[in-house]
Design a protein around this motif. Structure first.
Motif, mmCIF file in Angstrom:
data_model
loop_
_atom_site.group_PDB
_atom_site.id
_atom_site.type_symbol
_atom_site.label_atom_id
_atom_site.label_comp_id
_atom_site.label_asym_id
_atom_site.label_seq_id
_atom_site.Cartn_x
_atom_site.Cartn_y
_atom_site.Cartn_z
ATOM 1 N N ASN A 59 -17.211 14.773 41.165
ATOM 2 C CA ASN A 59 -18.433 15.258 40.521
ATOM 3 C C ASN A 59 -18.364 16.780 40.488
ATOM 4 N N LYS A 60 -19.464 17.445 40.227
ATOM 5 C CA LYS A 60 -19.447 18.904 40.115
ATOM 6 C C LYS A 60 -19.146 19.583 41.448
ATOM 7 N N ARG A 61 -19.345 18.866 42.524
ATOM 8 C CA ARG A 61 -19.230 19.485 43.833
ATOM 9 C C ARG A 61 -17.972 19.083 44.606
ATOM 10 N N SER A 62 -17.376 17.932 44.314
ATOM 11 C CA SER A 62 -16.280 17.422 45.145
ATOM 12 C C SER A 62 -15.094 16.970 44.307
ATOM 13 N N GLN A 63 -13.951 16.779 44.975
ATOM 14 C CA GLN A 63 -12.726 16.364 44.312
ATOM 15 C C GLN A 63 -11.869 15.548 45.266
ATOM 16 N N ILE A 64 -10.986 14.737 44.688
ATOM 17 C CA ILE A 64 -10.038 13.947 45.460
ATOM 18 C C ILE A 64 -8.635 14.350 45.015
ATOM 19 N N ALA A 109 -15.088 18.856 49.428
ATOM 20 C CA ALA A 109 -16.346 19.290 48.826
ATOM 21 C C ALA A 109 -16.366 20.811 48.731
ATOM 22 N N ASP A 110 -16.869 21.336 47.603
ATOM 23 C CA ASP A 110 -16.980 22.778 47.396
ATOM 24 C C ASP A 110 -18.286 23.253 48.031
ATOM 25 N N LYS A 115 -18.964 30.044 40.081
ATOM 26 C CA LYS A 115 -18.124 29.948 38.891
ATOM 27 C C LYS A 115 -16.692 30.397 39.147
ATOM 28 N N ASN A 116 -16.531 31.474 39.892
ATOM 29 C CA ASN A 116 -15.200 32.069 40.065
ATOM 30 C C ASN A 116 -14.669 31.991 41.497
ATOM 31 N N THR A 117 -15.408 31.353 42.393
ATOM 32 C CA THR A 117 -15.008 31.267 43.792
ATOM 33 C C THR A 117 -15.329 29.878 44.330
ATOM 34 N N SER A 118 -14.392 29.307 45.086
ATOM 35 C CA SER A 118 -14.617 27.997 45.689
ATOM 36 C C SER A 118 -14.185 28.010 47.148
ATOM 37 N N PHE A 165 -8.855 22.753 54.423
ATOM 38 C CA PHE A 165 -9.769 23.882 54.265
ATOM 39 C C PHE A 165 -9.085 24.904 53.364
ATOM 40 N N SER A 166 -9.708 25.231 52.229
ATOM 41 C CA SER A 166 -9.081 26.196 51.321
ATOM 42 C C SER A 166 -10.127 27.080 50.642
ATOM 43 N N PHE A 167 -9.733 28.319 50.407
ATOM 44 C CA PHE A 167 -10.548 29.274 49.666
ATOM 45 C C PHE A 167 -9.824 29.605 48.361
ATOM 46 N N GLN A 168 -10.543 29.517 47.228
ATOM 47 C CA GLN A 168 -9.928 29.751 45.926
ATOM 48 C C GLN A 168 -10.697 30.812 45.144
#
Length: 217
Positions: A59-64, A109-110, A115-118, A165-168
């Protein structure tokens, strides 16, 4: 044999999820990075290699996502080894050509939703193949003797669990840069096994800095 069959089923399950992601998406991501790992087991102490990942939004907040990594440890090391056979202490030098292959599945989950940072955080499971190819040299100084031999051992489909754990940060359009830290444990052997000094659980921390190519619809 039953454990091997269970591991094969889990591997098939993880691969099936990875290849069955739908192709419709506004934010599929392909990530690649050099990988560095530290463990508490001397035979895989400091690993270096690479990792390739694919993530699909839930969804807009999470990913697999599904990831494959391959890491190597080839730095010689030494330690004092006490032999249970003769009761002597040997100066042991190990020249390793060891390798770890890992396939992992993660849900993230983000926490920022900008928009430019996760900032992604979530659990993961993994299957790990650990291969030891070592030339071992034992020196008994008090008797002036040297023993040398080669050890080859492979642990297949060892289960692991941990966190991702990741910062993008977006650099330009579809291109992002990221940094990550993934602490986990690998269940290396059965507990309470007699006649081996190998740990039952290996603690692993993976580090990486790389590029994320984000595919837009």
């Amino acid at each position: 044999m039953k454990q091997i069959e269970k591991n094969k089923i889990m591997l098939f399950f993880m691969l099936s999820i990875g290849i069955s992601f739908p192709i419709r998406s506004s934010a599929q991501s392909f990530l690649i990075n050099p990988a560095f790992s530290k463990t508490d087991y001397r035979h895989f102490k400091n690993l270096s290699g690479y990792e390739i990942s694919y993530f699909h939004p839930v969804n807009k907040r999470s990913q697999i996502g599904i990831s494959f990594s391959q890491s190597f440890f080839q730095k010689p090391f030494s330690y004092l080894y006490w032999s249970l056979n003769d009761g002597h202490a040997y100066d042991r030098t190990v020249q390793p050509k060891n390798m770890v292959n890992s396939l992992s599945l993660a849900f993230e989950a983000d926490l920022l939703q900008k928009k430019n940072t996760s900032l992604f955080l979530g659990p993961m499971i993994s299957l790990n193949n650990l291969e030891r190819k070592e030339t071992i040299i034992d020196i008994l100084k008090e008797k002036n003797t040297i023993n040398a031999y080669t050890l080859k051992e492979t642990k297949i489909n060892k289960m692991g669990v941990g966190l991702k754990f990741s910062f993008q940060q977006r650099l330009y359009k579809h291109l992002w840069i990221f940094g990550k830290v993934d602490p986990s444990v690998i269940f290396y052997r059965k507990p309470n096994l007699v006649g081996t000094s190998d740990p039952s659980i290996i603690s692993v921390t993976n580090y990486g800095i790389g590029i994320n190519y984000n595919i837009k619809k």
